[in-house]
Motif scaffolding. Sequence first.
Motif, PDB file in Angstrom:
ATOM      1  N   MET A 246       3.006  -9.045   3.784  1.00  0.00           N
ATOM      2  CA  MET A 246       4.562  -8.402   4.402  1.00  0.00           C
ATOM      3  C   MET A 246       5.375  -9.494   4.896  1.00  0.00           C
ATOM      4  O   MET A 246       6.571  -8.979   5.364  1.00  0.00           O
ATOM      5  CB  MET A 246       4.245  -7.237   5.497  1.00  0.00           C
ATOM      6  CG  MET A 246       3.511  -6.003   4.860  1.00  0.00           C
ATOM      7  SD  MET A 246       4.396  -4.959   3.630  1.00  0.00           S
ATOM      8  CE  MET A 246       5.537  -4.073   4.873  1.00  0.00           C
ATOM      9  N   GLY A 247       4.878 -10.566   5.198  1.00  0.00           N
ATOM     10  CA  GLY A 247       5.540 -11.859   5.641  1.00  0.00           C
ATOM     11  C   GLY A 247       6.729 -12.055   4.696  1.00  0.00           C
ATOM     12  O   GLY A 247       7.717 -12.012   5.109  1.00  0.00           O
ATOM     13  N   SER A 248       6.378 -12.985   4.061  1.00  0.00           N
ATOM     14  CA  SER A 248       7.243 -13.358   2.868  1.00  0.00           C
ATOM     15  C   SER A 248       7.420 -12.565   1.544  1.00  0.00           C
ATOM     16  O   SER A 248       8.493 -12.500   0.878  1.00  0.00           O
ATOM     17  CB  SER A 248       6.899 -14.918   2.393  1.00  0.00           C
ATOM     18  OG  SER A 248       5.375 -14.953   2.240  1.00  0.00           O
ATOM     19  N   LEU A 249       6.344 -11.791   1.559  1.00  0.00           N
ATOM     20  CA  LEU A 249       6.301 -10.807   0.220  1.00  0.00           C
ATOM     21  C   LEU A 249       6.505  -9.486   0.945  1.00  0.00           C
ATOM     22  O   LEU A 249       6.487  -9.003   1.951  1.00  0.00           O
ATOM     23  CB  LEU A 249       5.056 -10.918  -0.380  1.00  0.00           C
ATOM     24  CG  LEU A 249       4.636 -12.162  -1.069  1.00  0.00           C
ATOM     25  CD1 LEU A 249       2.983 -12.223  -1.291  1.00  0.00           C
ATOM     26  CD2 LEU A 249       5.288 -12.571  -2.063  1.00  0.00           C
ATOM     27  N   GLN A 250       6.603  -8.311  -0.025  1.00  0.00           N
ATOM     28  CA  GLN A 250       6.385  -6.886   0.337  1.00  0.00           C
ATOM     29  C   GLN A 250       5.593  -6.342  -0.693  1.00  0.00           C
ATOM     30  O   GLN A 250       6.106  -5.284  -1.168  1.00  0.00           O
ATOM     31  CB  GLN A 250       7.985  -6.412   0.262  1.00  0.00           C
ATOM     32  CG  GLN A 250       8.763  -7.151   1.365  1.00  0.00           C
ATOM     33  CD  GLN A 250      10.135  -6.895   0.898  1.00  0.00           C
ATOM     34  OE1 GLN A 250      10.811  -5.713   0.366  1.00  0.00           O
ATOM     35  NE2 GLN A 250      10.906  -7.798   1.302  1.00  0.00           N
TER      36      GLN A 250
ATOM     37  N   GLN B 124      -1.657   2.411 -10.463  1.00  0.00           N
ATOM     38  CA  GLN B 124      -0.745   1.197 -10.073  1.00  0.00           C
ATOM     39  C   GLN B 124      -1.739   0.091  -9.477  1.00  0.00           C
ATOM     40  O   GLN B 124      -2.473   0.484  -8.586  1.00  0.00           O
ATOM     41  CB  GLN B 124       0.098   1.880  -8.902  1.00  0.00           C
ATOM     42  CG  GLN B 124       1.697   1.444  -9.322  1.00  0.00           C
ATOM     43  CD  GLN B 124       2.555   1.879  -8.020  1.00  0.00           C
ATOM     44  OE1 GLN B 124       2.252   2.850  -7.239  1.00  0.00           O
ATOM     45  NE2 GLN B 124       3.687   1.339  -8.251  1.00  0.00           N
ATOM     46  N   ALA B 125      -1.775  -1.103 -10.069  1.00  0.00           N
ATOM     47  CA  ALA B 125      -2.540  -1.986  -9.452  1.00  0.00           C
ATOM     48  C   ALA B 125      -1.788  -2.779  -8.110  1.00  0.00           C
ATOM     49  O   ALA B 125      -2.651  -3.376  -7.118  1.00  0.00           O
ATOM     50  CB  ALA B 125      -2.862  -3.074 -10.443  1.00  0.00           C
ATOM     51  N   SER B 126      -0.802  -2.906  -8.432  1.00  0.00           N
ATOM     52  CA  SER B 126       0.239  -3.420  -7.256  1.00  0.00           C
ATOM     53  C   SER B 126       0.881  -2.352  -6.595  1.00  0.00           C
ATOM     54  O   SER B 126       1.758  -1.586  -7.361  1.00  0.00           O
ATOM     55  CB  SER B 126       0.836  -4.805  -7.585  1.00  0.00           C
ATOM     56  OG  SER B 126       1.622  -4.694  -8.862  1.00  0.00           O
ATOM     57  N   VAL B 127       1.273  -2.607  -5.412  1.00  0.00           N
ATOM     58  CA  VAL B 127       2.146  -1.520  -4.593  1.00  0.00           C
ATOM     59  C   VAL B 127       3.303  -2.412  -3.911  1.00  0.00           C
ATOM     60  O   VAL B 127       3.032  -3.284  -3.235  1.00  0.00           O
ATOM     61  CB  VAL B 127       1.406  -0.900  -3.384  1.00  0.00           C
ATOM     62  CG1 VAL B 127       2.331   0.321  -2.923  1.00  0.00           C
ATOM     63  CG2 VAL B 127       0.248  -0.081  -4.217  1.00  0.00           C
ATOM     64  N   ASN B 128       4.320  -2.199  -4.074  1.00  0.00           N
ATOM     65  CA  ASN B 128       5.584  -2.640  -3.606  1.00  0.00           C
ATOM     66  C   ASN B 128       6.064  -1.772  -2.385  1.00  0.00           C
ATOM     67  O   ASN B 128       6.282  -0.745  -2.517  1.00  0.00           O
ATOM     68  CB  ASN B 128       6.641  -3.008  -4.564  1.00  0.00           C
ATOM     69  CG  ASN B 128       6.334  -3.850  -5.642  1.00  0.00           C
ATOM     70  OD1 ASN B 128       6.430  -4.869  -5.374  1.00  0.00           O
ATOM     71  ND2 ASN B 128       5.776  -3.214  -6.749  1.00  0.00           N
TER      72      ASN B 128
END
Lengths: 297, 354
Positions: free
Chosen positions: A201-205, A111-115
């Motif tokens: 984590m501010g505007s994204l997750q 996994q390259a990006s983690v949500n």
Amino acid sequence: MDDTIIAILRSGTPLIYVTLAGVLAQRSGIWHLGLEGLMIIGACAAVLGVVQSGSILVGLGIGIVLCVLASALLWFVIEKLRANPIIAGLGLTGLGLGGTDLAVQAIYGSQASVNAPFGLPRLGPAFGQYGVLSILVVLMPVFVIAVWVLTRRTRWGLQLAASGEHPFAARSVGVNPARMRLIALCLGGVLCALGGAELSMGSLQIFAYGMTAGRGFMAFAAVIFGGGNPLGATGAAFFFAIVGALGIRAQLLFGERVPPDFLLALPYIATVIGVWISGKLRGGAKAAASFGELKDY
Amino acid sequence: MTSKIDMLKAKALSRRTFLKTSAGAALVAGTAGSLALPTRAKAATGLVALVHTQAAGDNGPIDSMIAALKKLSEEKGFPIRTIYAQDSATFPSIYESLADAGAEVIAGTFNEVAEPIKELAPKFPDTKFIQIFGDPFEPVMPNVVTVSYDYYLGCYLSGLFAAKISKTGKIGYIGGVSLPPLNADLNAMKAAAASVGADKSVTGAFAGSFQDPAKGHEIANQMYQDGIDYIQTDSAATDTGIIQAANEADGRMVSAISPEQYKLGPKSVAALVALDFGQSLYNEVEKAIGPDFKAGHLSTGLGTGVVDFVLSPTWVEQGPPDLVAKAKEVWPEIEKARADIIAGTLEVPFNTEL
């Protein structure tokens, strides 16, 4: 207008936290080029911490601990192993970028990006359009004022400045410059962790490899632009955020007529111009002469 | 004393002679080698290697190619190697090492591997080289196949769909970096929107990076606030920020690239301009190890199972009912356009200029 202010606050806040870390380091006599690395460690740890524990406090806590440890490592390499601070800082940036990639690969396989399931607490609907802003955006002015008071209005701040500018004088009155630098770098580590957490984590997750995209270096430029003053550096960081937001707006408005690459480069052009003006106003040649050297006499 | 000097002279002479002889021998050997051995034919192991220039673990092209190669390897029973080549300076040595090790097929990803392939393919005529996402070689090399993807055709269909489904008639496109193929994608969307009506507009923007979800989020938010209600993403990891921006309000739509992205926005990821690199690699390696290998260039477009425009089944179930109903209503027109493109009766311009 509100939309533009929100966009500037969202993009400027991570930059400001990291800029304040750079200011503390600069006051202690270290030009901190590891800000990018610390920022991405903070961004990664916050997301992984939340995913693994389900608690935002744990995520922030892990980020802070890791960034403080990495800052202490930087201090050890500079102070005890006598490494050049610029090279050591760049090394820390490499460590942060590579280490976070390795951590994600090791934990999640491919996994390259983690949500994350949720982000930082936000102001909420009671604040209308501004309700999308995170708690760290609201706290940002408090941190700016706190760093300004700490560095400009306290005995500790004077001792820190003396440790950076005249270590011999500081030592002669019983101040240990090495310890002051350690404290400044570790406090900076806390701020970088918060800046990184706000980014992811501010505007994204989400955490994605390399997502700081040079923001740590822009924070470093803001420190120089602001002359090492917390308020000046914050103003510089805001300036970069405004130029960035205007760059996007310009793409949407004039993208048909102006090459998008030029519009994307606007924040960086502004950075170069800003640093040049700052150098002219504050005697850049003199500053450049000591750039990269750790005063210890 | 004299004899000692003579001995020393003789020793010196002998050393000089030795060095001269060695240099001469090396020169002769080198010349003979280059004249007598212009090619180093290898390839007897059945090994198939994939040299990928972007890291694995992207939930996208690289992961899908590795998975497809493993699948084919299990089906056909040949050994595989996957190698991540990050630094372009190492490409030639990686390719040469693999060819020297007797690799039967070496597949490489993206434009940056063209030069090493051009350099090494003539030296290893028994090894077949596949370049995934590359331009045609001129002249064609007998053991090289290059594959390009007409992604812009999928973007044309996305633009057509958007123009028909959008409530505001304002459509967005966010790319990673302004590169010729991405510029062509944006221009194809503009052409599609213009074919629906002069009141439909497409606004394009680039994040400047394929790894900056925060910038993607910021651009998407500004677009949505300007009244755009459908954005086509074309920016790898930056896409996730765009999808998050779409999730922040009802009625916002995104068209992405991978089915993995459905779960990031069940109510917002309405469609995909899908590009299945894994399937493409599977097809080309299967041909290369069998009797169907044909050197040259392959342009992969609609109707090949590699490039397509598809509606998200998740969005059809969970999306806003009015938009889903509208999507179902216009879908036959999209199917017709796809058929026309495949049949050649509808020509989509490939325009890389912005």
